[in-house]
Write an enzyme that holds these catalytic residues in place. Structure first.
Site, PDB file in Angstrom:
ATOM      1  N   MET A  48       0.840  -1.199   0.000  1.00 32.93           N
ATOM      2  CA  MET A  48       0.000   0.000   0.000  1.00 32.93           C
ATOM      3  C   MET A  48       0.879   1.254   0.000  1.00 32.93           C
ATOM      4  SD  MET A  48      -3.473  -0.891   1.998  1.00 32.93           S
ATOM      5  CE  MET A  48      -2.906  -0.583   3.643  1.00 32.93           C
ATOM      6  N   HIS A  62       9.323  -3.555   3.215  1.00 32.55           N
ATOM      7  CA  HIS A  62       8.864  -3.734   1.833  1.00 32.55           C
ATOM      8  C   HIS A  62      10.048  -3.992   0.902  1.00 32.55           C
ATOM      9  CE1 HIS A  62       5.597  -0.951   3.412  1.00 32.55           C
ATOM     10  NE2 HIS A  62       4.902  -1.980   2.989  1.00 32.55           N
TER      11      HIS A  62
HETATM   12  O1  PAF Z   1      -0.199  -5.655   3.515  1.00 30.44           O
HETATM   13  C1  PAF Z   1      -0.600  -4.742   2.748  1.00 30.44           C
HETATM   14  O2  PAF Z   1       0.068  -3.753   2.506  1.00 30.44           O
HETATM   15  C2  PAF Z   1      -1.968  -4.867   2.123  1.00 30.44           C
HETATM   16  O3  PAF Z   1      -2.871  -5.449   3.000  1.00 30.44           O
HETATM   17  C3  PAF Z   1      -1.960  -5.605   0.768  1.00 30.44           C
HETATM   18  C4  PAF Z   1      -1.500  -7.043   0.913  1.00 30.44           C
HETATM   19  C5  PAF Z   1      -1.040  -4.871  -0.199  1.00 30.44           C
HETATM   20  C6  PAF Z   1      -3.366  -5.628   0.168  1.00 30.44           C
HETATM   21  O4  PAF Z   1      -3.853  -4.346  -0.016  1.00 30.44           O
END
Ligand code: PAF
Length: 290
Positions: free
Chosen positions: A31, A38
């Protein structure tokens, strides 16, 4: 050169072209408001695939009324810069109408796994997650999709969807990345004031306390839970749950029920107004820095 795409059809074609060119495709859905957690997913994806696609989409269907959808941090330029550095091939950052075009009506709803823990406090949340992840998998057609273990219940829900819908993708759960003092990295950490940032350590202290007791041989769910709770209470403004649960079915265990050799300790608590989650699988995960 990383491609930045907003159109679903163009993104699907870019992934298809990579597959046709003989490259394995990996997907890292996010997100945005990216942090080292990430980027670890993106780098790990690179080990599994010749073409790494990352998505940045603040998915409205997984936010309930009164949650932080409107103020969720957004920084597409900064995110793109970081993803370039991590060697990502394609960044898909669609507008809401591209993911939920007018007339769409389909949702993916998982049963019992989505009900305890966060499911009990965020009605509809996992339906939103399961739906958007299914859509992203359908668009990307990856061999591998990677998710952080910090969102442990989300990971189990996604594994269930993939198994139940026979989706041809391997789901990888990547260990939680922590700050030097143990705080789990989260896009929401940026909401914390300096005082709250200190108090937020109560979550990892709770996990440490449960882990120490488990390592000393304690197997009663209630005792493990109490050890974690005692720590969390010292920093949290309010607690949604501090639970001990079965690591795969996520059924909550308490009292003198023995946990077996592997058990989940999961926490959701607010520090100030910021809702934080963290977890540890006793007997499987470690809190030590790698
Ligand atoms: O973990 C996240 O950032 C969100 O829940 C995801 C998996 C991208 C789904 O919107």
């Amino acid at each position: 050169m990383m491609q930045i795409l907003q159109d679903a059809r163009v993104f699907r074609e870019a992934c298809a072209a990579a597959r046709q060119g003989g490259r394995r495709v990996a997907l890292v859905p996010t997100m945005g408001a990216l942090h080292e957690g990430h980027l670890t997913l993106a780098r790990e994806a690179r080990r599994h695939a010749g073409f790494v696609a990352t998505t940045v989409f603040v998915n409205p269907t997984q936010f309930g009324p009164g949650e932080d959808l409107a103020r969720y941090p957004r920084d597409l330029e900064g995110d793109a810069e970081k993803l370039r550095g991590a060697g990502v091939d394609a960044l898909f950052a669609p507008p809401v109408e591209a993911m939920y075009p007018e007339g769409e009506q389909t949702r993916v709803r998982v049963g019992a796994l989505a009900e305890p823990l966060c499911g009990a406090f965020r009605p509809g949340h996992f339906e939103g997650v399961a739906t958007v992840v299914t859509k992203l998998l359908a668009l990307t057609g990856p061999c591998t999709a990677l998710f952080g273990r910090k969102d442990y219940q989300q990971l189990q829900v996604i594994r269930r969807v993939v198994q139940d819908l026979w989706l041809p993708v391997e789901v990888l759960g990547v260990p939680t990345v922590r700050e030097a003092d143990g705080l789990a990295m989260s896009s929401r950490n940026r909401y914390l004031t300096p005082d709250e940032r200190g108090r937020a350590l109560a979550l990892v202290r709770g996990l440490r306390a449960a882990a120490a007791l488990f390592d000393a041989g304690e197997r009663r769910a209630g005792r493990l839970r109490e050890a974690a709770l005692e720590q969390v209470q010292q920093g949290a403004s309010s607690i949604d749950y501090v639970s001990v649960a079965h690591p795969r079915q996520l059924t909550v265990l308490d009292g003198d029920t023995p946990v077996g050799e592997v058990a989940l300790v999961a926490i959701a608590a607010r520090v100030g107004t910021t809702r934080l989650i963290d977890n540890l699988v006793l007997g499987e995960d470690t809190l030590e820095a790698p």
